[in-house]
Design an enzyme around this catalytic site. Structure first.
Site, PDB file in Angstrom:
ATOM      1  N   TRP A 100       2.496  -4.606  10.342  1.00 61.67           N
ATOM      2  CA  TRP A 100       2.477  -3.695   9.246  1.00 61.67           C
ATOM      3  C   TRP A 100       3.937  -3.231   9.521  1.00 61.67           C
ATOM      4  O   TRP A 100       4.661  -2.790   8.698  1.00 61.67           O
ATOM      5  CB  TRP A 100       1.346  -2.712   9.213  1.00 61.67           C
ATOM      6  CG  TRP A 100       0.331  -3.308   8.316  1.00 61.67           C
ATOM      7  CD1 TRP A 100      -0.792  -3.413   9.238  1.00 61.67           C
ATOM      8  CD2 TRP A 100       0.224  -3.870   7.197  1.00 61.67           C
ATOM      9  NE1 TRP A 100      -1.842  -3.990   8.263  1.00 61.67           N
ATOM     10  CE2 TRP A 100      -1.149  -4.364   7.227  1.00 61.67           C
ATOM     11  CE3 TRP A 100       1.156  -4.118   6.086  1.00 61.67           C
ATOM     12  CZ2 TRP A 100      -1.654  -5.280   5.944  1.00 61.67           C
ATOM     13  CZ3 TRP A 100       0.660  -4.624   5.079  1.00 61.67           C
ATOM     14  CH2 TRP A 100      -0.743  -5.182   5.002  1.00 61.67           C
ATOM     15  N   ASP A 170       3.341   5.439   9.484  1.00 63.64           N
ATOM     16  CA  ASP A 170       2.340   4.623   8.856  1.00 63.64           C
ATOM     17  C   ASP A 170       1.029   4.837   9.490  1.00 63.64           C
ATOM     18  O   ASP A 170       0.831   4.573  10.941  1.00 63.64           O
ATOM     19  CB  ASP A 170       2.627   3.407   8.798  1.00 63.64           C
ATOM     20  CG  ASP A 170       1.610   2.547   7.835  1.00 63.64           C
ATOM     21  OD1 ASP A 170       0.386   2.941   7.642  1.00 63.64           O
ATOM     22  OD2 ASP A 170       1.649   1.228   7.844  1.00 63.64           O
ATOM     23  N   LYS A 194      -8.794   2.383   4.123  1.00 64.04           N
ATOM     24  CA  LYS A 194      -9.492   2.330   5.603  1.00 64.04           C
ATOM     25  C   LYS A 194     -10.244   3.480   5.673  1.00 64.04           C
ATOM     26  O   LYS A 194     -11.395   3.275   6.008  1.00 64.04           O
ATOM     27  CB  LYS A 194      -8.452   2.133   6.600  1.00 64.04           C
ATOM     28  CG  LYS A 194      -7.962   0.675   6.415  1.00 64.04           C
ATOM     29  CD  LYS A 194      -6.581   0.345   6.066  1.00 64.04           C
ATOM     30  CE  LYS A 194      -6.284  -1.173   6.118  1.00 64.04           C
ATOM     31  NZ  LYS A 194      -4.852  -1.313   5.666  1.00 64.04           N
TER      32      LYS A 194
HETATM   33  C1  LIG Z   1      -3.664  -2.052   5.308  1.00 66.94           C
HETATM   34  C2  LIG Z   1      -2.365  -1.535   6.012  1.00 66.94           C
HETATM   35  C3  LIG Z   1      -1.602  -1.538   5.076  1.00 66.94           C
HETATM   36  C4  LIG Z   1      -1.272  -2.115   4.010  1.00 66.94           C
HETATM   37  O1  LIG Z   1      -1.676  -1.164   2.715  1.00 66.94           O
HETATM   38  P1  LIG Z   1      -1.794  -1.493   1.030  1.00 66.94           P
HETATM   39  O2  LIG Z   1      -2.513  -0.052   0.778  1.00 66.94           O
HETATM   40  O3  LIG Z   1      -2.457  -2.759   1.104  1.00 66.94           O
HETATM   41  O4  LIG Z   1      -0.541  -1.383   0.704  1.00 66.94           O
HETATM   42  C5  LIG Z   1      -0.333  -0.873   5.767  1.00 66.94           C
HETATM   43  N1  LIG Z   1      -0.091  -0.355   7.001  1.00 66.94           N
HETATM   44  C6  LIG Z   1      -1.292  -0.402   7.803  1.00 66.94           C
HETATM   45  C7  LIG Z   1      -1.126   0.160   9.059  1.00 66.94           C
HETATM   46  C8  LIG Z   1      -2.473  -0.749   7.312  1.00 66.94           C
HETATM   47  O5  LIG Z   1      -3.500  -1.062   7.900  1.00 66.94           O
END
Ligand SMILES: *Cc1c(COP(=O)(O)O)cnc(C)c1O
Length: 357
Positions: A100, A170, A194
């Site tokens: 990511w 993030d 999540k």
């Molecule tokens: C799942 C995830 C993403 C992607 O998220 P989307 O909502 O599908 O865009 C980005 N960063 C991390 C750390 C993730 O776990």
């Protein structure tokens, strides 16, 4: 009728508290003579919901008044592009600790100049950097990190001090899983699916000063400024998703807040890591000092063994354990809503499987 639920280790969308699903189900049909899906985003009712969600985010994170809370569509991925569009003038610096953060970097490269300060790609992302490995350059517009690496199962144990350089994170897969010092961050974004609720929305925490200047002329919808000015109602937000997110935030409060959630998360992760450390069959992916609280990754010796582990687990109603193809093996995602009983079942199965292997 009884409800039959499996233990769902899926990495995201992920398991939600049953009580949240039940409340959502109820309001699906009745919410003042309509369903929650049919009310206006400008109605008094929805206004109460989004305000409550914001209040709970503030409370859970201990957010100072100079931060805004936004609920935006587009998941986490939209911020890979929005962050540079809104903040990148000269150069952005990145720590690359997995899939990511690489994606975030690639998207920023569409917008402007970037620099990689740390990467563990050669080691296939088994660790996060120590604070000493992060050399902050005061010239950078911001420094970007991924606090928890969902696919590789690593997590920063300490947040680097970036001084006056805005820290952007993030936090999609570890937001609200433990206490953090939010004042270290200038901008936090997280996809909801999540730890926060169903898919379809992202939570953004942004410090006021980042809203002041835009480095380039971009369409309004892509500016954090417009969403902040309109309190996430610049356009029609996904009302039902925000409602579910509010229910999850209430659920955290009912459990005693982040502190108690964190305590249980540590208990859950410890059960699995202790089992891994005591085993000669399972090989953990993450270095010991970089282990994730949320996504626990390990491998077995062969693909056949991995397949029969997944098959055997499924027979015990332990599902969603297959690791990402870039790591292989097993990944147990144990977000806030994942119950400790399911972790105990998994550990019992791991021991039994090892005895028979
Ligand atoms: C799942 C995830 C993403 C992607 O998220 P989307 O909502 O599908 O865009 C980005 N960063 C991390 C750390 C993730 O776990």
């Amino acid at each position: 009728m009884g409800i039959s639920r499996v233990y769902n280790f899926n990495p995201g969308p992920a398991t939600l508290p049953l009580s949240v699903l039940q409340k959502a189900q109820q309001t699906f049909m009745e919410f003042g003579g309509m369903s929650i899906l049919e009310i206006s985003h400008r109605s008094k009712e929805f206004s109460g919901i989004i305000k409550r969600a914001e209040t709970l985010v503030r409370e859970h994170l201990g957010l100072p008044a100079n931060y805004r809370v936004l609920f935006l569509q587009g998941g986490a991925s939209i911020h890979f592009g929005m962050v540079p569009l809104n903040l990148l003038k000269n150069r952005a610096d990145f720590s690359i600790t997995g899939h990511w953060s690489k994606r975030a970097l690639e998207e920023a490269n569409h917008v402007g100049e970037t620099r990689v300060i740390f990467t563990d790609e050669e080691g296939n992302f088994t660790r996060t950097p120590n604070p000493g490995e992060i050399k902050i350059d005061a010239q950078a517009d911001y420094f970007h990190m991924t606090t928890n690496n969902t696919i590789f199962g690593t997590e920063y144990q300490e947040i680097p001090d970036t001084g006056d350089v805005p820290l952007v994170a993030d936090m999609s897969s570890d937001i609200l899983s433990k206490r953090i010092d939010v004042t270290k961050f200038a901008l936090i974004y997280a996809g909801a699916q999540k730890n926060l609720g169903p898919a379809g929305i992202s939570l953004v925490i942004i410090r006021d000063d980042l809203l002041e200047k835009l480095p380039r002329d971009i369409p309004t919808m892509f500016t954090y400024r417009a969403h902040a000015a309109k309190k996430s109602l610049y356009h029609t937000p996904p009302t039902f998703t925000i409602y579910c997110l509010m229910l999850v935030l209430e659920w955290i409060k009912e459990r005693g807040g982040i502190e108690s959630v964190e305590k249980i998360n540590h208990e859950k992760a410890k059960l699995i890591y202790d089992a891994l450390d005591a085993s000669s069959l399972y090989e953990p992916h993450a270095d010991k000092d970089s282990r994730s609280l949320m996504n626990i990754t390990f491998r077995l010796r062969t693909d056949d063994l991995t397949d029969s582990f997944i098959e055997g687990a499924a027979k015990r109603d332990l599902v969603g354990l297959k690791g990402h193809r870039s790591v292989g093996g097993i990944r147990a995602s144990v977000y806030n809503a994942f119950p400790i009983e399911g972790v105990k079942e998994l550990v019992a199965f791991m021991k039994e499987f090892e005895r028979k292997a």
